[in-house]
Motif scaffolding. Structure first.
Motif, PDB file in Angstrom:
ATOM      1  N   MET A 162       5.089   4.899 -34.271  1.00 50.81           N
ATOM      2  CA  MET A 162       4.800   4.748 -33.127  1.00 50.81           C
ATOM      3  C   MET A 162       3.560   3.739 -32.768  1.00 50.81           C
ATOM      4  O   MET A 162       3.367   3.218 -31.614  1.00 50.81           O
ATOM      5  CB  MET A 162       4.431   6.299 -32.477  1.00 50.81           C
ATOM      6  CG  MET A 162       3.894   6.439 -31.022  1.00 50.81           C
ATOM      7  SD  MET A 162       3.443   7.941 -30.690  1.00 50.81           S
ATOM      8  CE  MET A 162       4.961   8.686 -30.664  1.00 50.81           C
ATOM      9  N   VAL A 201       2.901   0.433 -30.153  1.00 50.47           N
ATOM     10  CA  VAL A 201       1.844   0.289 -29.221  1.00 50.47           C
ATOM     11  C   VAL A 201       1.130  -0.990 -29.452  1.00 50.47           C
ATOM     12  O   VAL A 201       0.819  -1.896 -28.694  1.00 50.47           O
ATOM     13  CB  VAL A 201       0.553   1.339 -29.637  1.00 50.47           C
ATOM     14  CG1 VAL A 201      -0.536   1.056 -28.694  1.00 50.47           C
ATOM     15  CG2 VAL A 201       1.230   2.652 -29.090  1.00 50.47           C
ATOM     16  N   TRP A 221       0.275   7.066 -25.281  1.00 47.14           N
ATOM     17  CA  TRP A 221       1.553   7.731 -24.545  1.00 47.14           C
ATOM     18  C   TRP A 221       1.084   8.638 -23.772  1.00 47.14           C
ATOM     19  O   TRP A 221       1.597   9.040 -22.825  1.00 47.14           O
ATOM     20  CB  TRP A 221       2.649   8.034 -25.650  1.00 47.14           C
ATOM     21  CG  TRP A 221       3.199   6.843 -26.287  1.00 47.14           C
ATOM     22  CD1 TRP A 221       2.871   6.669 -27.700  1.00 47.14           C
ATOM     23  CD2 TRP A 221       3.837   5.749 -25.892  1.00 47.14           C
ATOM     24  NE1 TRP A 221       3.372   5.541 -28.125  1.00 47.14           N
ATOM     25  CE2 TRP A 221       4.220   4.790 -27.018  1.00 47.14           C
ATOM     26  CE3 TRP A 221       4.330   5.751 -24.612  1.00 47.14           C
ATOM     27  CZ2 TRP A 221       4.816   3.901 -27.002  1.00 47.14           C
ATOM     28  CZ3 TRP A 221       5.134   4.444 -24.659  1.00 47.14           C
ATOM     29  CH2 TRP A 221       5.571   3.572 -25.676  1.00 47.14           C
TER      30      TRP A 221
END
Length: 270
Positions: free
Chosen positions: A1, A5, A191
């Motif tokens: 994740m 980003v 997020w």
């Protein structure tokens, strides 16, 4: 994740802003469609405006906290460059003043070391030479530490100890700066902002749909404000991507101070 980003940030601020604006606009239009259908069915819920106002207020609060967090990290990197440059300058002056051949060599190495630190600060996220710069920094630190160790063993006086302390501080600040540049915004927070923004815009569109008033111009102005704020937050939080970067000017000023070396003036006449 976290890599995702970084890839989004590396795509560029304009590309990120355009994608974010499109996502928010789509969520707003989808919400408007559902709200319009609910109004046709006379299923208008009470208190929708209160809920949407609360969501907008919460989003604004989270954006403010996140902006403060990203700004603090950016300032930390800036302060780190200044502290490290000052420490290098102090070590160079003490190496020049110690009156030892190894001290002269340490001063020369510090000049090259400063150039390496400039390249480190200016390196991009995907720069192929970033790991090499770190390895070179470590190697130069080991070489300078070997020289100062020999000086201290040869003449364990306060002057040699002061030079060792100055080098140790410069090396510690280099590690602190490396940590500051490796620290980015937590992906969970990123997020969270994206999810909150999307849901809030969908709720706003739903409220406008219930009232059968699109207000697209005002809505898009609001979307532009949210997009600009989030883009700045991401730019500030990322050390090696985007347009808001920490400069290496303090290191260049330190190099300018090295020019000409140290000239010992003659003893003034009495």
């Amino acid at each position: 994740m976290e890599n995702l980003v970084q890839e989004i940030a590396a795509a560029g601020a304009l590309a990120f802003a355009a994608a974010l604006f499109l996502v928010q606009a789509t969520a707003r239009e989808v919400g408007y469609i559902f709200g319009h259908r609910a109004a046709d069915q006379e299923a208008t819920p009470e208190g929708v405006g209160v809920v949407v106002g609360g969501m907008l207020g919460l989003l604004a609060f989270v954006l403010a906290l996140t902006l403060s967090f990203a700004s603090a990290r950016h300032q930390e990197r800036r302060d780190g460059t200044l502290a490290e440059a000052n420490a290098i300058g102090t070590a160079w002056l003490r190496a020049q003043a110690i009156g030892h051949p190894r001290g002269t060599e340490i001063a020369r190495l510090l000049e090259d070391y400063t150039r390496v630190r400039i390249d480190f600060v200016r390196a991009d996220l995907h720069s192929p030479g970033l790991d090499g710069l770190t390895a070179r920094t470590n190697a130069m630190q080991s070489e300078m530490w070997g020289h100062v160790t020999a000086i201290v063993r040869e003449r364990p006086d306060p002057v040699a100890t002061a030079l060792m302390a100055a080098l140790n501080e410069a090396f510690d600040l280099a590690m602190a700066e490396r940590f500051a540049f490796s620290f980015t915004m937590p992906p969970q927070l990123f997020w969270l902002l994206i999810g909150m923004t999307t849901l809030t815009m969908a709720a706003l569109g739903y409220q406008l749909g219930l009232r059968r008033r699109p207000l697209r111009i005002l809505s898009f102005l609001l979307l532009a404000m949210w997009t600009a704020t989030m883009t700045v937050i991401l730019d500030l939080g990322a050390a090696r991507v985007g347009d808001i970067r920490v400069g290496a000017g303090v290191y260049e000023w330190t190099l300018q101070g090295f020019e000409g070396g140290v000239a010992v003036p003659p003893l003034p006449g009495r």
